[in-house]
Scaffold this motif. Structure first.
Motif, mmCIF file in Angstrom:
data_model
loop_
_atom_site.group_PDB
_atom_site.id
_atom_site.type_symbol
_atom_site.label_atom_id
_atom_site.label_comp_id
_atom_site.label_asym_id
_atom_site.label_seq_id
_atom_site.Cartn_x
_atom_site.Cartn_y
_atom_site.Cartn_z
ATOM 1 N N GLU A 109 -8.277 -4.478 1.636
ATOM 2 C CA GLU A 109 -8.001 -5.872 1.287
ATOM 3 C C GLU A 109 -6.801 -6.269 1.386
ATOM 4 O O GLU A 109 -6.497 -7.391 2.001
ATOM 5 N N ASN A 110 -5.615 -5.325 1.193
ATOM 6 C CA ASN A 110 -4.260 -5.741 1.532
ATOM 7 C C ASN A 110 -3.956 -5.868 3.162
ATOM 8 O O ASN A 110 -3.311 -6.709 3.710
ATOM 9 N N GLU A 138 -9.294 -1.557 -2.240
ATOM 10 C CA GLU A 138 -8.151 -2.375 -2.575
ATOM 11 C C GLU A 138 -7.020 -2.325 -1.387
ATOM 12 O O GLU A 138 -6.409 -3.404 -1.216
ATOM 13 N N ASN A 177 0.886 -1.233 -0.057
ATOM 14 C CA ASN A 177 0.164 0.101 -0.088
ATOM 15 C C ASN A 177 0.980 1.149 -0.004
ATOM 16 O O ASN A 177 1.971 1.280 0.558
#
Length: 162
Positions: A133-134, A130, A111
């Protein structure tokens, strides 16, 4: 950005330390390539990450100093070469940077963000599907966090691995 790769592809890299970076007011000393000086921010971001993981009943991430050095190096690179992206101008993505640092992984992700404060960066990460989610990827057990102040705010890189 995430990738699953065999952990056997690793290459050594030498780290650039001690260079001088140019600023509009002239040269300034290089930014340290450790978490020293930003450990409070790093610890705060780690607490935020682990609080979110705890709520999802996921294993907590531990701070990995080698990943911190890789993340911080990328943050410094973005600052000094004036770009924002997972892939640097030399074409190296997070996974190539990890392999070059001889860091072995099966699962990895990254990220990155720039915002006025570390608090706003944390909010940005959690508000982005996104990035969130990481943060909540169950395969991850380690994280490296690098932060660098810039004229646009804080540059933050979070590198995750299993």
């Amino acid at each position: 950005m995430r990738q699953r790769l065999p952990a056997c592809f690793a290459v050594a890299i030498s780290t650039l330390l001690g260079a001088y970076f140019l600023s509009p007011t002239g040269p300034r000393p290089a930014v340290a390539m450790t978490t020293a000086g930003d450990s409070g921010g790093v610890e705060a971001l780690l607490r935020e990450i682990n609080a979110a993981r705890r709520k999802q009943h996921l294993r907590l991430l531990r701070l990995d100093e080698r990943l911190c050095a890789i993340a911080r190096s990328h943050a410094v690179d973005m600052l000094t070469r004036n770009f924002l992206g997972h892939t640097n101008p030399d074409g190296l993505d997070p996974f190539a940077r990890m392999r070059r640092a001889n860091y072995r992984f099966g699962y990895a992700g990254e990220n990155l963000a720039v915002d006025e404060t570390l608090d706003s960066v944390a909010r940005d990460f959690f508000n982005s599907p996104e990035h969130r989610e990481n943060i909540l990827e169950p395969h991850y057990s380690r994280v490296g966090i690098g932060t660098v102040p810039s004229s646009d705010g804080e540059i933050v890189v979070e590198d995750f691995s299993d």
